[in-house]
Enzyme design. Structure first.
Site, mmCIF file in Angstrom:
data_model
loop_
_atom_site.group_PDB
_atom_site.id
_atom_site.type_symbol
_atom_site.label_atom_id
_atom_site.label_comp_id
_atom_site.label_asym_id
_atom_site.label_seq_id
_atom_site.Cartn_x
_atom_site.Cartn_y
_atom_site.Cartn_z
ATOM 1 N N HIS A 99 10.191 6.907 -6.787
ATOM 2 C CA HIS A 99 9.796 6.055 -5.657
ATOM 3 C C HIS A 99 9.599 4.615 -6.118
ATOM 4 C CE1 HIS A 99 7.520 4.893 -2.005
ATOM 5 N NE2 HIS A 99 6.792 4.192 -2.873
ATOM 6 N N GLU A 100 8.895 4.426 -7.242
ATOM 7 C CA GLU A 100 8.665 3.073 -7.751
ATOM 8 C C GLU A 100 9.976 2.411 -8.180
ATOM 9 O OE1 GLU A 100 5.803 1.622 -7.473
ATOM 10 O OE2 GLU A 100 4.941 3.453 -6.646
ATOM 11 N N HIS A 155 11.715 0.764 -5.295
ATOM 12 C CA HIS A 155 11.278 -0.597 -4.978
ATOM 13 C C HIS A 155 12.023 -1.613 -5.846
ATOM 14 C CE1 HIS A 155 8.196 0.404 -2.136
ATOM 15 N NE2 HIS A 155 7.510 1.150 -2.991
ATOM 16 N N GLU A 178 8.707 1.169 2.028
ATOM 17 C CA GLU A 178 8.187 2.439 1.508
ATOM 18 C C GLU A 178 9.121 3.596 1.851
ATOM 19 O OE1 GLU A 178 5.667 2.866 -0.544
ATOM 20 O OE2 GLU A 178 5.411 0.696 -0.541
#
Length: 437
Positions: free
Chosen positions: A325-326, A329, A405
């Site tokens: 997930h990070e 970004h 997100e």
């Protein structure tokens, strides 16, 4: 000093602040009703989230919403009292009197501004301390999240305050100085100055500021580290360092993040990982002691009983899903996009400030009838005059943040489809609920 009557501008600011407060509390009330009504585990999470954990999450959310209401109400009333009694001009004048009594820097607006900010910051620290204490030692402790001792809390609070002043006061002094000497286009120079400050802080924070508050240690060699390095390498992420932060001294909440302009540092909380979670270590230590003090038969029974207890933290695969997930970004340039938006907003804000800050009616509306300090202009214009604009911008940024997100979540799921994560979508779902156990 003659206390002026409340001007239409002053009344408009007060009314708008209360409208915003009531609107935010209405939204909070709607969220509270949703939390109250949703008592069953959603079907997509039924296989990774049990009812007990769901109930813990609900009760924690309700307590946070209730606490947030009373804290916000106190803050709103406090701000109104400060404005209505014209405490700001009173404090500004007292700071000037103090400098005259001391006999140093009598005519220095910059020094008077720094004294004003320091005194006001001390007041803010004292005013907010009861709320911070309640949040840490009552609310968070009630849900078994708080790990701070009173001694650690006091030391940490003082350290944060001192470090913040050491950073903020010199920056503020330079900012006021640039406005004083910058001429009609000072807003360009202040904008460039804030950009430089932001880049410098981003650069020095991981190595020099963050270690003042938490202990960072390089991640030990092992399967998880190798998996992280393999994952980051597969997506060309410029990983330079991999650290574990001892977040368990503060809270049992967990997190993961990366910092750095070019070469990146990934930081994992020790509470994020099953093998490093302090509660799991304590449980293992208890089992070892039981093993030494009891017979083999009793020990086998204890192990069977203990094995049913859910261990806190995420498994290696779940940690990788969180990192996925990070990485999303980073891959989708979310941080540079936010930085660009922030930079444009800062430039426009300083440009409008340059147009407004020399208008005496703005200062007079808040009780400054004899002077127009740059610091006060910054405070009034950025904090109050820009209120409607900031509300719209905040709403737009919230929508953008939600979009980012979701994009990062889809990216993590995509890594699983590409074979770079094992069972990525399921692991990501599981990782998102681990903190409530």
């Amino acid at each position: 000093m003659d206390i002026p009557e409340y001007s239409p501008l002053f009344i408009a600011v007060i009314v708008f602040k209360w409208i915003v407060f009531l609107w935010e509390q209405y939204l909070s009330f709607r969220q509270r009703q949703v939390v109250i009504s949703k008592t069953q585990v959603p079907d997509p999470l039924a296989h990774v989230l049990d009812h007990k954990t769901m109930d813990k999450s609900r009760r924690y959310s309700l307590d946070k919403i209730k606490f947030g209401f009373w804290q916000s109400l106190y803050s709103e009333v406090e701000t109104n009292v400060i404005l209505f009694v014209f405490a700001l001009p009173w404090l500004w004048n007292r700071c000037g009197d103090l400098m005259n009594d001391v006999g140093l820097f009598k005519d220095s607006e910059i020094v008077q501004s720094l004294v004003f900010v320091l005194i006001f910051s001390i007041y803010g620290l004292i005013s907010g301390l009861p709320w911070s204490i309640y949040s840490t030692f009552v609310l968070e402790a009630r849900h078994n999240f708080n790990k701070q001792t009173p001694g650690f809390f006091i030391k940490d609070t003082i350290k944060k305050f001192v470090v913040m002043q050491l950073i903020a006061l010199p920056i503020l002094a330079l900012l006021i100085w640039i406005i004083q000497i910058g001429g009609p286009y000072f807003f360009v120079y202040t904008w460039l100055f804030t950009l430089v400050v932001s880049v410098v802080l981003i650069t020095v924070y991981p190595s020099y500021i963050a270690p003042l508050f938490d202990k960072f240690t390089p991640m030990e060699e092992g399967e998880l580290k190798q998996s992280i390095e393999k994952l980051t390498s597969s997506v060309q992420f410029p990983l330079a360092e991999l650290f574990v932060v001892e977040g368990s001294k503060r809270s049992s909440h967990s997190n993961a993040y990366f910092v750095g302009l070019i070469k990146k540092r990934i930081v994992l909380f020790d509470t994020l990982m099953v093998d490093l979670h302090p509660d799991n270590k304590a449980e293992e230590k208890e089992k070892e002691e039981e093993k030494e003090n009891s017979g083999a038969e009793e020990n086998d029974s204890a192990e069977k009983k203990g094995s049913k207890k859910l261990r806190k933290g995420c498994t290696d695969e779940e940690v990788l899903a969180v990192l996925g997930h990070e990485l999303g970004h980073w891959k989708m340039w979310h941080i540079p996009k936010n930085f660009l938006i922030s930079s444009i907003n800062t430039f426009l804000s300083f440009a409008v400030f340059a147009y407004l800050y020399q208008k005496p009616e703005i200062y007079q509306a808040f009780g400054f009838t004899d002077s127009m300090p740059i610091l006060i202009g910054l405070f009034i214009i950025f904090q109050f005059i820009f209120g409607p604009y900031e509300m719209v911008l905040s709403f737009a940024m919230t929508l953008l943040s939600r979009r980012f997100e979701f994009q990062a979540d889809f990216y993590a799921v995509g890594l699983e489809r590409e074979g770079k994560l094992k069972q990525g979508s399921e692991r990501l779902k599981s990782a998102l609920v681990q903190n409530y156990r």
